[in-house]
Design a protein around this motif. Structure first.
Motif, PDB file in Angstrom:
ATOM      1  N   GLY A 108      54.205  62.757  36.769  1.00  0.00           N
ATOM      2  CA  GLY A 108      55.086  61.607  36.896  1.00  0.00           C
ATOM      3  C   GLY A 108      54.659  60.695  38.034  1.00  0.00           C
ATOM      4  N   LEU A 159      51.713  46.332  33.371  1.00  0.00           N
ATOM      5  CA  LEU A 159      52.640  46.851  34.389  1.00  0.00           C
ATOM      6  C   LEU A 159      53.407  45.752  35.117  1.00  0.00           C
ATOM      7  CD1 LEU A 159      50.534  49.723  35.987  1.00  0.00           C
ATOM      8  CD2 LEU A 159      52.495  49.948  34.457  1.00  0.00           C
ATOM      9  N   TYR A 162      54.370  59.076  28.284  1.00  0.00           N
ATOM     10  CA  TYR A 162      55.146  57.869  28.623  1.00  0.00           C
ATOM     11  C   TYR A 162      55.524  57.060  27.382  1.00  0.00           C
ATOM     12  CZ  TYR A 162      54.565  58.289  33.673  1.00  0.00           C
ATOM     13  OH  TYR A 162      54.625  58.714  34.971  1.00  0.00           O
ATOM     14  N   GLN A 163      54.524  56.722  26.542  1.00  0.00           N
ATOM     15  CA  GLN A 163      54.858  55.897  25.379  1.00  0.00           C
ATOM     16  C   GLN A 163      55.659  56.723  24.364  1.00  0.00           C
ATOM     17  OE1 GLN A 163      51.756  55.029  27.176  1.00  0.00           O
ATOM     18  NE2 GLN A 163      53.341  53.616  27.815  1.00  0.00           N
ATOM     19  N   LYS A 190      54.034  50.635  49.973  1.00  0.00           N
ATOM     20  CA  LYS A 190      53.912  50.887  48.535  1.00  0.00           C
ATOM     21  C   LYS A 190      54.293  49.644  47.712  1.00  0.00           C
ATOM     22  CE  LYS A 190      53.651  53.384  44.687  1.00  0.00           C
ATOM     23  NZ  LYS A 190      52.410  53.717  44.080  1.00  0.00           N
ATOM     24  N   GLU A 203      58.343  52.309  36.736  1.00  0.00           N
ATOM     25  CA  GLU A 203      58.986  53.051  37.826  1.00  0.00           C
ATOM     26  C   GLU A 203      60.459  52.695  37.937  1.00  0.00           C
ATOM     27  OE1 GLU A 203      55.634  54.090  41.144  1.00  0.00           O
ATOM     28  OE2 GLU A 203      56.273  52.014  40.980  1.00  0.00           O
TER      29      GLU A 203
HETATM   30  P1  TYD Z   1      49.721  54.999  38.084  1.00  0.00           P
HETATM   31  O1  TYD Z   1      48.836  53.922  38.574  1.00  0.00           O
HETATM   32  O2  TYD Z   1      49.139  56.360  37.946  1.00  0.00           O
HETATM   33  O3  TYD Z   1      51.009  54.990  38.999  1.00  0.00           O
HETATM   34  P2  TYD Z   1      51.654  56.149  39.850  1.00  0.00           P
HETATM   35  O4  TYD Z   1      50.714  56.406  40.981  1.00  0.00           O
HETATM   36  O5  TYD Z   1      52.946  55.516  40.268  1.00  0.00           O
HETATM   37  O6  TYD Z   1      51.832  57.312  38.967  1.00  0.00           O
HETATM   38  O7  TYD Z   1      50.299  54.596  36.663  1.00  0.00           O
HETATM   39  C1  TYD Z   1      50.973  53.389  36.479  1.00  0.00           C
HETATM   40  C2  TYD Z   1      51.975  53.524  35.370  1.00  0.00           C
HETATM   41  O8  TYD Z   1      51.324  53.475  34.095  1.00  0.00           O
HETATM   42  C3  TYD Z   1      52.771  54.801  35.403  1.00  0.00           C
HETATM   43  O9  TYD Z   1      54.141  54.487  35.481  1.00  0.00           O
HETATM   44  C4  TYD Z   1      52.486  55.442  34.077  1.00  0.00           C
HETATM   45  C5  TYD Z   1      51.994  54.333  33.213  1.00  0.00           C
HETATM   46  N1  TYD Z   1      51.072  54.735  32.117  1.00  0.00           N
HETATM   47  C6  TYD Z   1      51.548  54.747  30.808  1.00  0.00           C
HETATM   48  O10 TYD Z   1      52.714  54.483  30.537  1.00  0.00           O
HETATM   49  N2  TYD Z   1      50.681  55.079  29.796  1.00  0.00           N
HETATM   50  C7  TYD Z   1      49.388  55.385  30.030  1.00  0.00           C
HETATM   51  O11 TYD Z   1      48.616  55.678  29.071  1.00  0.00           O
HETATM   52  C8  TYD Z   1      48.920  55.367  31.389  1.00  0.00           C
HETATM   53  C9  TYD Z   1      47.488  55.696  31.680  1.00  0.00           C
HETATM   54  C10 TYD Z   1      49.787  55.036  32.402  1.00  0.00           C
END
Ligand code: TYD
Length: 223
Positions: A13, A57, A105-106, A153, A160
């Motif tokens: 997460g 994002l 996530y999706q 941050k 988030e």
């Molecule tokens: P990330 O940069 O790893 O953020 P954190 O350090 O807060 O975990 O990831 C950014 C966001 O992208 C995170 O909320 C999860 C999302 N994400 C997806 O929804 N699907 C995906 O395939 C990937 C790679 C990330």
């Protein structure tokens, strides 16, 4: 996997410390294997990926299917131009998030079937999967507190802000995937101190890769 390199992904997460742990593991694997180490991330591991990352994002609302395809497009380009060439050179590639993030996530948004999301990414990557996937597992509430305490941050990104219920579903999705494919995943409790978590990551990854057991004192590689 046919390539001579070693492909490792970190999942979990938001705010569980993936990027720190991925970097520390990469440094250590470089030392113990003598191989080139490539540290990367999704979304945004390439120049095109950075554009997609900003759009997905920090842009306007994106339809769920469009969002899934944007992550898959980022992944396709990332694998084709960075990950696979590095693996063909024999490098260790450590990525901060990969295909399982899309499924968790999706898929956890519940609008999309997890199987569909996975198939899109498998097509995008020509089926490239990590040898080892490290799940840094933590209570999302604790992770949010950790994130808030990290200096500079900035404003939370869109995912988030979605909330605790979503974060809990994502956590369950990762744990379910790990349980259903135990040969690929190692699950590490991410609640401890950075060095303690890293020590456990090294022990588990070394065992999966058939490397010798790491010596105690994981902190050495932090310099
Ligand atoms: P990330 O940069 O790893 O953020 P954190 O350090 O807060 O975990 O990831 C950014 C966001 O992208 C995170 O909320 C999860 C999302 N994400 C997806 O929804 N699907 C995906 O395939 C990937 C790679 C990330």
């Amino acid at each position: 996997m046919d390539e001579p390199g070693i492909f490792i992904s970190f999942e979990g997460g938001d705010g569980v410390g993936k990027s720190t742990q991925a970097r520390l593991l990469g440094v250590w694997l470089g030392e113990v294997t003598g191989r080139e180490v490539v540290l990367t991330r999704e979304p945004g591991g390439t120049a095109l990926g950075q554009v997609l990352r900003d759009a997905v994002l920090h842009g306007d609302h994106v339809d769920a299917r469009a969002e899934a395809l944007m992550y898959a497009a980022d992944r396709a380009h990332h694998v084709a131009t960075l990950v696979r060439p590095a693996l063909e050179r024999g490098a260790v590639v450590v990525t901060d998030r990969y295909l399982d993030s899309s499924v968790a996530y999706q898929g956890a948004g519940r609008e999309l079937a997890a199987d569909d999301v996975e198939r899109i990414s498998l097509w995008a990557t020509r089926g490239l999967m990590p040898a080892v996937t490290v799940l840094l597992d933590a209570d999302p509430v604790l992770a949010a507190e950790r994130r808030a305490s990290v200096e500079g941050k900035g404003a939370p990104d869109r995912l988030e802000s979605v909330g605790a219920e979503f974060a809990a579903r994502v956590r369950e999705a990762f744990l379910d995937r790990a349980a259903s494919e135990p040969h690929r995943w190692v699950v590490v409790d991410a609640a401890g101190a950075v060095d303690d978590v890293q020590a456990q990551v090294r022990v588990d990854v070394a065992a999966r890769l058939g490397l010798g057991a790491p010596t105690p004192g994981a902190a050495e590689a932090r310099a």
